[in-house]
Design a protein around this motif. Structure first.
Motif, PDB file in Angstrom:
ATOM      1  N   THR A  37       0.858  -1.180   0.000  1.00 48.39           N
ATOM      2  CA  THR A  37       0.000   0.000   0.000  1.00 48.39           C
ATOM      3  C   THR A  37       0.891   1.226   0.000  1.00 48.39           C
ATOM      4  OG1 THR A  37      -1.659  -1.199   1.251  1.00 48.39           O
ATOM      5  CG2 THR A  37      -1.790   1.200   1.294  1.00 48.39           C
ATOM      6  N   TYR A  38       0.566   2.226  -0.830  1.00 49.74           N
ATOM      7  CA  TYR A  38       1.402   3.420  -0.956  1.00 49.74           C
ATOM      8  C   TYR A  38       0.539   4.665  -0.765  1.00 49.74           C
ATOM      9  CZ  TYR A  38       5.543   5.975  -2.345  1.00 49.74           C
ATOM     10  OH  TYR A  38       6.654   6.775  -2.336  1.00 49.74           O
ATOM     11  N   PHE A  39       0.971   5.533   0.136  1.00 51.76           N
ATOM     12  CA  PHE A  39       0.275   6.791   0.412  1.00 51.76           C
ATOM     13  C   PHE A  39       1.138   7.970  -0.033  1.00 51.76           C
ATOM     14  CE2 PHE A  39      -1.678   3.947   3.474  1.00 51.76           C
ATOM     15  CZ  PHE A  39      -2.992   4.381   3.545  1.00 51.76           C
ATOM     16  N   ALA A  40       0.512   9.016  -0.549  1.00 50.28           N
ATOM     17  CA  ALA A  40       1.184  10.288  -0.817  1.00 50.28           C
ATOM     18  C   ALA A  40       0.591  11.296   0.160  1.00 50.28           C
ATOM     19  CB  ALA A  40       0.951  10.739  -2.258  1.00 50.28           C
ATOM     20  N   PHE A  41       1.356  11.609   1.198  1.00 51.68           N
ATOM     21  CA  PHE A  41       0.873  12.508   2.242  1.00 51.68           C
ATOM     22  C   PHE A  41       1.261  13.952   1.954  1.00 51.68           C
ATOM     23  CE2 PHE A  41       1.088   8.434   4.489  1.00 51.68           C
ATOM     24  CZ  PHE A  41      -0.182   8.404   5.044  1.00 51.68           C
ATOM     25  N   PRO A  42       0.499  14.896   2.496  1.00 54.18           N
ATOM     26  CA  PRO A  42       0.755  16.314   2.239  1.00 54.18           C
ATOM     27  C   PRO A  42       1.874  16.889   3.113  1.00 54.18           C
ATOM     28  CG  PRO A  42      -1.204  16.103   3.591  1.00 54.18           C
ATOM     29  CD  PRO A  42      -0.742  14.697   3.251  1.00 54.18           C
ATOM     30  N   GLY A  43       3.081  16.317   2.988  1.00 53.93           N
ATOM     31  CA  GLY A  43       4.236  16.867   3.693  1.00 53.93           C
ATOM     32  C   GLY A  43       4.487  16.332   5.082  1.00 53.93           C
ATOM     33  N   ASN A  44       3.750  15.310   5.506  1.00 58.89           N
ATOM     34  CA  ASN A  44       3.937  14.798   6.864  1.00 58.89           C
ATOM     35  C   ASN A  44       4.128  13.277   6.906  1.00 58.89           C
ATOM     36  OD1 ASN A  44       1.268  14.267   6.170  1.00 58.89           O
ATOM     37  ND2 ASN A  44       0.480  14.659   8.214  1.00 58.89           N
ATOM     38  N   THR A  45       4.709  12.725   5.866  1.00 64.57           N
ATOM     39  CA  THR A  45       4.919  11.276   5.789  1.00 64.57           C
ATOM     40  C   THR A  45       5.720  10.756   6.976  1.00 64.57           C
ATOM     41  OG1 THR A  45       4.790  11.309   3.388  1.00 64.57           O
ATOM     42  CG2 THR A  45       5.901   9.416   4.395  1.00 64.57           C
ATOM     43  N   ASP A  46       6.801  11.458   7.339  1.00 66.18           N
ATOM     44  CA  ASP A  46       7.623  10.986   8.459  1.00 66.18           C
ATOM     45  C   ASP A  46       6.810  10.929   9.748  1.00 66.18           C
ATOM     46  OD1 ASP A  46       7.495  13.775   8.571  1.00 66.18           O
ATOM     47  OD2 ASP A  46       9.605  14.019   9.073  1.00 66.18           O
ATOM     48  N   GLU A  47       5.960  11.929   9.986  1.00 67.39           N
ATOM     49  CA  GLU A  47       5.131  11.973  11.193  1.00 67.39           C
ATOM     50  C   GLU A  47       4.101  10.835  11.203  1.00 67.39           C
ATOM     51  OE1 GLU A  47       1.761  14.989  12.999  1.00 67.39           O
ATOM     52  OE2 GLU A  47       3.346  15.840  11.753  1.00 67.39           O
TER      53      GLU A  47
ATOM     54  N   ALA B 279       3.984   1.792   2.379  1.00 65.93           N
ATOM     55  CA  ALA B 279       4.979   2.720   1.841  1.00 65.93           C
ATOM     56  C   ALA B 279       4.328   4.075   1.605  1.00 65.93           C
ATOM     57  CB  ALA B 279       5.560   2.167   0.538  1.00 65.93           C
ATOM     58  N   GLY B 280       5.172   5.094   1.420  1.00 67.63           N
ATOM     59  CA  GLY B 280       4.635   6.418   1.163  1.00 67.63           C
ATOM     60  C   GLY B 280       5.712   7.437   0.913  1.00 67.63           C
ATOM     61  N   SER B 281       5.256   8.629   0.589  1.00 69.34           N
ATOM     62  CA  SER B 281       6.153   9.759   0.367  1.00 69.34           C
ATOM     63  C   SER B 281       5.361  11.042   0.538  1.00 69.34           C
ATOM     64  CB  SER B 281       6.760   9.695  -1.039  1.00 69.34           C
ATOM     65  OG  SER B 281       5.742   9.854  -2.015  1.00 69.34           O
ATOM     66  N   ASP B 282       6.093  12.152   0.569  1.00 71.73           N
ATOM     67  CA  ASP B 282       5.433  13.459   0.599  1.00 71.73           C
ATOM     68  C   ASP B 282       4.976  13.804  -0.809  1.00 71.73           C
ATOM     69  OD1 ASP B 282       5.771  13.910   3.328  1.00 71.73           O
ATOM     70  OD2 ASP B 282       7.735  14.823   3.054  1.00 71.73           O
ATOM     71  N   SER B 283       3.761  14.275  -0.906  1.00 65.99           N
ATOM     72  CA  SER B 283       3.214  14.681  -2.199  1.00 65.99           C
ATOM     73  C   SER B 283       4.027  15.845  -2.744  1.00 65.99           C
ATOM     74  CB  SER B 283       1.760  15.103  -2.014  1.00 65.99           C
ATOM     75  OG  SER B 283       1.256  15.637  -3.206  1.00 65.99           O
ATOM     76  N   MET B 284       4.223  15.866  -4.037  1.00 66.26           N
ATOM     77  CA  MET B 284       5.029  16.924  -4.642  1.00 66.26           C
ATOM     78  C   MET B 284       4.180  18.054  -5.211  1.00 66.26           C
ATOM     79  SD  MET B 284       8.141  15.755  -3.977  1.00 66.26           S
ATOM     80  CE  MET B 284       8.251  17.459  -3.779  1.00 66.26           C
ATOM     81  N   ASP B 285       2.895  18.079  -4.897  1.00 58.02           N
ATOM     82  CA  ASP B 285       2.076  19.210  -5.341  1.00 58.02           C
ATOM     83  C   ASP B 285       1.401  19.841  -4.134  1.00 58.02           C
ATOM     84  OD1 ASP B 285      -0.257  17.733  -4.741  1.00 58.02           O
ATOM     85  OD2 ASP B 285      -0.385  16.963  -6.771  1.00 58.02           O
TER      86      ASP B 285
END
Length: 140
Positions: free
Chosen positions: A7-17, A65-71
């Protein structure tokens, strides 16, 4: 490399949290790679070096898995379109995860109790708006 699905999430700048919180509740091994840790030559955009480029939380039952969204879009996560189903071996384990999310700022969507089909089931929205459904086969 073995084929896998995560599963992959794109979070709005708070992936680490978010993934750190999930690790605190569920355990597992967390790996975070920030853009500042990478060679950025040839990237089609200039990311913030502190943004998470890729993260994985490896649990005994799978990988998130995930990352910070780039938009700059604001993603409303409190929706069942973004949900996880975690089936445990014991009722106590499922209840423990469920209660930990509630105690750490989540809210109950459906109480964790014996469901009409006989198994144990409940839904909790974590403090980031992601719905976690916990399930365990009939027992106890």
């Amino acid at each position: 490399m073995t084929a896998s699905l995560a599963t992959y999430f794109a979070f709005p700048g708070n992936t680490d949290e978010v993934l750190t919180h999930w690790q605190e509740v569920l355990g597992g091994e967390l790996e975070l790679v920030r853009y500042g840790d990478m060679q950025l030559e040839g990237m089609p955009f200039e990311p913030d070096p502190q943004s998470v480029a890729h993260a994985t939380l490896t649990l005994p039952v799978g990988v998130i898995a995930g990352s910070d969204s780039m938009d700059d879009r604001d993603y409303p996560l409190r929706d069942t379109a973004y949900s996880m189903l975690y089936t445990t071996d014991t009722v106590d384990e499922a209840r423990g995860f469920f209660n930990a999310f509630v105690e750490q700022g989540g809210s109950v969507g459906m109480p964790f109790e014996r469901a009409p089909w006989g198994d144990w089931y409940g839904q909790v929205f974590d403090r980031y708006g992601v719905m976690w459904a916990f399930s365990c086969e009939a027992g106890e």
